[in-house]
Design an enzyme around this catalytic site. Structure first.
Site, PDB file in Angstrom:
ATOM      1  N   ASN A   1     -10.215   0.363   1.081  1.00 51.11           N
ATOM      2  CA  ASN A   1      -9.156   0.305   2.082  1.00 51.11           C
ATOM      3  C   ASN A   1      -9.671   0.704   3.454  1.00 51.11           C
ATOM      4  O   ASN A   1     -10.352   1.728   3.589  1.00 51.11           O
ATOM      5  CB  ASN A   1      -8.008   1.247   1.699  1.00 51.11           C
TER       6      ASN A   1
ATOM      7  N   HIS B   1      -9.886   4.731  -0.865  1.00 51.48           N
ATOM      8  CA  HIS B   1      -9.102   4.790   0.368  1.00 51.48           C
ATOM      9  C   HIS B   1      -9.888   5.589   1.404  1.00 51.48           C
ATOM     10  O   HIS B   1     -10.792   6.335   1.073  1.00 51.48           O
ATOM     11  CB  HIS B   1      -7.761   5.472   0.111  1.00 51.48           C
ATOM     12  N   GLY B   2      -9.501   5.426   2.674  1.00 54.99           N
ATOM     13  CA  GLY B   2     -10.143   6.201   3.720  1.00 54.99           C
ATOM     14  C   GLY B   2     -11.596   5.836   3.945  1.00 54.99           C
ATOM     15  O   GLY B   2     -12.437   6.709   4.150  1.00 54.99           O
ATOM     16  N   ALA B   3     -11.899   4.544   3.940  1.00 55.11           N
ATOM     17  CA  ALA B   3     -13.294   4.119   4.091  1.00 55.11           C
ATOM     18  C   ALA B   3     -13.724   3.989   5.548  1.00 55.11           C
ATOM     19  O   ALA B   3     -14.920   3.812   5.814  1.00 55.11           O
ATOM     20  CB  ALA B   3     -13.516   2.795   3.373  1.00 55.11           C
TER      21      ALA B   3
ATOM     22  N   ASP C   1       0.830  -1.199   0.000  1.00 52.09           N
ATOM     23  CA  ASP C   1       0.000   0.000   0.000  1.00 52.09           C
ATOM     24  C   ASP C   1       0.872   1.259   0.000  1.00 52.09           C
ATOM     25  O   ASP C   1       1.888   1.315   0.695  1.00 52.09           O
ATOM     26  CB  ASP C   1      -0.897  -0.022   1.244  1.00 52.09           C
TER      27      ASP C   1
END
Length: 290
Positions: free
Chosen positions: A233, A211-213, A84
């Protein structure tokens, strides 16, 4: 078992599901993610252990790579091992050589042309190893390791036209986008620009990545899955669960210096949090059975 190739990613995209990418920092988080994958195997949704650049700073690259790869190889559940947020081609090559099934090259901080050049080289190297590549276009605010109450900026969001050009020029297999999502938990829940996400989905022929879920309302998450997101993610949610498990167990562990119970509590909390996320990533199946 190690999950090779892009079939699982493409199948998730076609079904309106998403592969969960869970960030691992140490033995206990790797164990918790693996246990969640095994418990959720009946759902047919593979899981990605994301042992990447930021956690390497804590655990050491070789140590964490081996932990993640060995856990995935020994599990009966299908597990990918994903690098990542890497900006370093040497690091990408080292992970590919070790056996990673996918990598993310992060050139989002670079000018557009330089991002393309970096990404193309990462794609070239990954192809030699049979791995797939995720790249990022747009700037995602916040910190990968600490929640900072970040706020998304419309000026840093992914442009649909540029996204189409970027994918065509680089040959990436998946594209991470900035559409109002942020790294870490925020005071007020992040709101996704679903219209922008839909436009990107129209312009881009590969699965999208969110991203940033962590902390996203379920309806926002399902809205993203309906607009081409096939990988999600999650990091902060697992970190919080781990720390809460440790906090609750610490008073009973301290008198006997029982570190094993402390580590087990953190591991089990990660497993439960990961399972909860997995349960939200197959909305069309849930709706069909409702």
């Amino acid at each position: 078992m190690l999950l090779h190739g892009t079939d699982a990613l493409k199948e998730a995209a076609a079904a309106g599901h998403a592969l969960p990418g869970f960030v691992a920092y140490n033995l206990e988080t790797v164990q918790g993610i693996t246990a969640a994958a095994e418990a959720a195997e009946a759902a047919g949704l593979p899981v990605l252990i994301q042992a990447g650049s930021s956690p390497f700073k804590h655990a050491g690259r070789e140590t964490l790579m081996r932990l993640a790869l060995d856990a995935a190889a020994r599990s009966a559940a299908p597990l990918g091992v994903h690098l990542d947020h890497s900006r370093d081609l040497d690091e990408i090559t080292a992970c590919l050589d070790a056996g990673y099934t996918s990598v993310m090259v992060d050139g989002s901080h670079l000018p557009f042309a330089e991002n393309i050049a970096l990404t193309k080289e990462a794609v070239r190297r990954a192809r030699d190893h049979g791995a797939w590549v995720e790249a990022e276009l747009g700037a995602l605010p916040g910190d990968e390791d600490v929640s900072t109450d970040a706020v998304a900026s419309s000026g840093a969001m992914t442009d649909p036209v540029q996204a189409g050009e970027f994918v065509a020029a680089t040959g990436v297999d998946a594209l991470a986008v900035a559409v109002g999502n942020v790294h870490g938990f925020t005071k007020d829940s992040a709101r996704l620009d679903l219209d922008r996400l839909a436009a990107i989905h129209e312009a881009v022929p590969v699965p999208l990545v969110l991203h940033g879920a962590s902390g996203l309302p379920v309806e926002e998450l399902h809205g993203a899955l309906a607009r081409g997101v096939a990988k999600v993610n999650v990091n902060a949610e697992l970190r919080r669960a781990y720390l809460e498990g440790v906090r609750v167990t610490l008073p009973s562990a301290l008198p006997g210096s029982d570190v094993v119970s402390l580590w087990a509590a953190g591991r089990d909390a990660v497993r439960d949090a990961a399972l909860d996320v997995i349960g939200h990533l197959t909305p069309r199946v849930e709706e069909a059975n409702a």
